[in-house]
Enzyme design. Sequence first.
Site, PDB file in Angstrom:
ATOM      1  N   ASN A 115     -16.576  -0.256  15.198  1.00 10.99           N
ATOM      2  CA  ASN A 115     -17.198   0.930  14.604  1.00 10.99           C
ATOM      3  C   ASN A 115     -18.412   0.508  13.801  1.00 10.99           C
ATOM      4  O   ASN A 115     -18.313  -0.386  12.950  1.00 10.99           O
ATOM      5  CB  ASN A 115     -16.203   1.668  13.694  1.00 10.99           C
ATOM      6  CG  ASN A 115     -16.668   3.070  13.361  1.00 10.99           C
ATOM      7  OD1 ASN A 115     -17.334   3.719  14.154  1.00 10.99           O
ATOM      8  ND2 ASN A 115     -16.318   3.536  12.175  1.00 10.99           N
ATOM      9  N   TYR A 120     -14.153  -4.382   8.245  1.00  4.48           N
ATOM     10  CA  TYR A 120     -12.878  -3.693   8.456  1.00  4.48           C
ATOM     11  C   TYR A 120     -12.392  -3.908   9.897  1.00  4.48           C
ATOM     12  O   TYR A 120     -11.217  -4.211  10.138  1.00  4.48           O
ATOM     13  CB  TYR A 120     -13.079  -2.201   8.173  1.00  4.48           C
ATOM     14  CG  TYR A 120     -11.819  -1.366   8.230  1.00  4.48           C
ATOM     15  CD1 TYR A 120     -10.909  -1.364   7.171  1.00  4.48           C
ATOM     16  CD2 TYR A 120     -11.547  -0.551   9.327  1.00  4.48           C
ATOM     17  CE1 TYR A 120      -9.763  -0.582   7.208  1.00  4.48           C
ATOM     18  CE2 TYR A 120     -10.407   0.242   9.372  1.00  4.48           C
ATOM     19  CZ  TYR A 120      -9.521   0.217   8.311  1.00  4.48           C
ATOM     20  OH  TYR A 120      -8.384   0.985   8.352  1.00  4.48           O
ATOM     21  N   ASN A 178       0.743  -2.804   5.155  1.00  2.00           N
ATOM     22  CA  ASN A 178      -0.071  -1.604   5.312  1.00  2.00           C
ATOM     23  C   ASN A 178      -1.289  -1.586   4.387  1.00  2.00           C
ATOM     24  O   ASN A 178      -2.254  -0.873   4.659  1.00  2.00           O
ATOM     25  CB  ASN A 178       0.800  -0.368   5.043  1.00  2.00           C
ATOM     26  CG  ASN A 178      -0.021   0.886   4.857  1.00  2.00           C
ATOM     27  OD1 ASN A 178      -0.538   1.466   5.805  1.00  2.00           O
ATOM     28  ND2 ASN A 178      -0.167   1.322   3.600  1.00  2.00           N
ATOM     29  N   LYS A 181      -8.965  -5.830  11.006  1.00  5.31           N
ATOM     30  CA  LYS A 181      -7.939  -5.103  11.757  1.00  5.31           C
ATOM     31  C   LYS A 181      -7.722  -5.711  13.143  1.00  5.31           C
ATOM     32  O   LYS A 181      -6.603  -5.709  13.666  1.00  5.31           O
ATOM     33  CB  LYS A 181      -8.312  -3.622  11.862  1.00  5.31           C
ATOM     34  CG  LYS A 181      -8.277  -2.879  10.532  1.00  5.31           C
ATOM     35  CD  LYS A 181      -6.888  -2.911   9.897  1.00  5.31           C
ATOM     36  CE  LYS A 181      -6.784  -2.044   8.662  1.00  5.31           C
ATOM     37  NZ  LYS A 181      -5.423  -2.067   8.060  1.00  5.31           N
ATOM     38  N   ALA A 224     -13.148  -6.338  11.962  1.00  4.84           N
ATOM     39  CA  ALA A 224     -12.779  -7.743  12.163  1.00  4.84           C
ATOM     40  C   ALA A 224     -11.399  -8.031  11.580  1.00  4.84           C
ATOM     41  O   ALA A 224     -10.578  -8.725  12.191  1.00  4.84           O
ATOM     42  CB  ALA A 224     -13.823  -8.656  11.533  1.00  4.84           C
ATOM     43  N   GLY A 281      17.427  10.846  -3.880  1.00  5.65           N
ATOM     44  CA  GLY A 281      18.696  10.277  -3.472  1.00  5.65           C
ATOM     45  C   GLY A 281      18.607   8.952  -2.739  1.00  5.65           C
ATOM     46  O   GLY A 281      19.619   8.409  -2.298  1.00  5.65           O
ATOM     47  N   GLY A 323       0.820  -1.211   0.000  1.00  6.01           N
ATOM     48  CA  GLY A 323       0.000   0.000   0.000  1.00  6.01           C
ATOM     49  C   GLY A 323       0.845   1.247   0.000  1.00  6.01           C
ATOM     50  O   GLY A 323       0.486   2.266   0.589  1.00  6.01           O
TER      51      GLY A 323
END
Length: 248
Positions: free
Chosen positions: A150, A156, A91, A160, A158, A55, A14
């Site tokens: 939430n 989401y 991520n 996370k 579950a 760089g 990600g």
Amino acid sequence: MSLQHEKGVALVTGAGRGIGKAIALRLAGCGYHVVCVSQSAGSCGAAAEEINQNGGSAEALAVDVSDATAVREACESILGKHEVVDVLVNNAGITRDGLLLRMSEDDWDQVMATNLSSCFYWVKGLSRPMTRKRHGRIINISSVVGLMGNAGQVNYAAAKAGMLGFTKSLAREFAGRSVTANVVAPGFIDTDMTSSLTDEVRGKISAQIPLKRLGKADDIAAMVEFLASEEANYITGQVFTVDGGMVM
């Protein structure tokens, strides 16, 4: 505090935008060669190009992280080129929000595959050389939603939350080989995903945060930098919330 890093290889999923891009830029600044992964060749390519122009050292790899076969082939290619990935940052994530009674099975499956199963695929594909080297960092980017829940995000939340148990188990399995595994759980962060929110909604969100503001992607990148450093070599199996005080 000066953070010292051995120059090695870091892979960030990600990495094309938002938190993932900030992490990729930060690790490149520490001297890592960064493999920037995203589903879009354009976005991860732009991130890698920015690092190289500044760089640093980076390459881009377009991979659908929810596809086990694609990730396995990507891991084989990476290890064929670099032998070992020293820092793995999982991520990549998506949202398919909706109340449970209206949520489709596809919305559930896509979020679980992209946000949770992908972590399993990458760790399985890249961890063996870490254990042989007896050094490595696995850093999984979860969310405070995985700790709090939430409404409208059962898929989401579950996924996370699953990352927490996954990481704590990894920490126990790999500790004997000096490979650490930790979680960073961001709160509300000012990224492309939140830029479309109205001022009213942003105000309501900020009111829930003790510091009364959204965080920055670089706040998360700074925590990842620390966990990737030698200063964090005695930290494993932990969850670090970077959320302005939402979870105490």
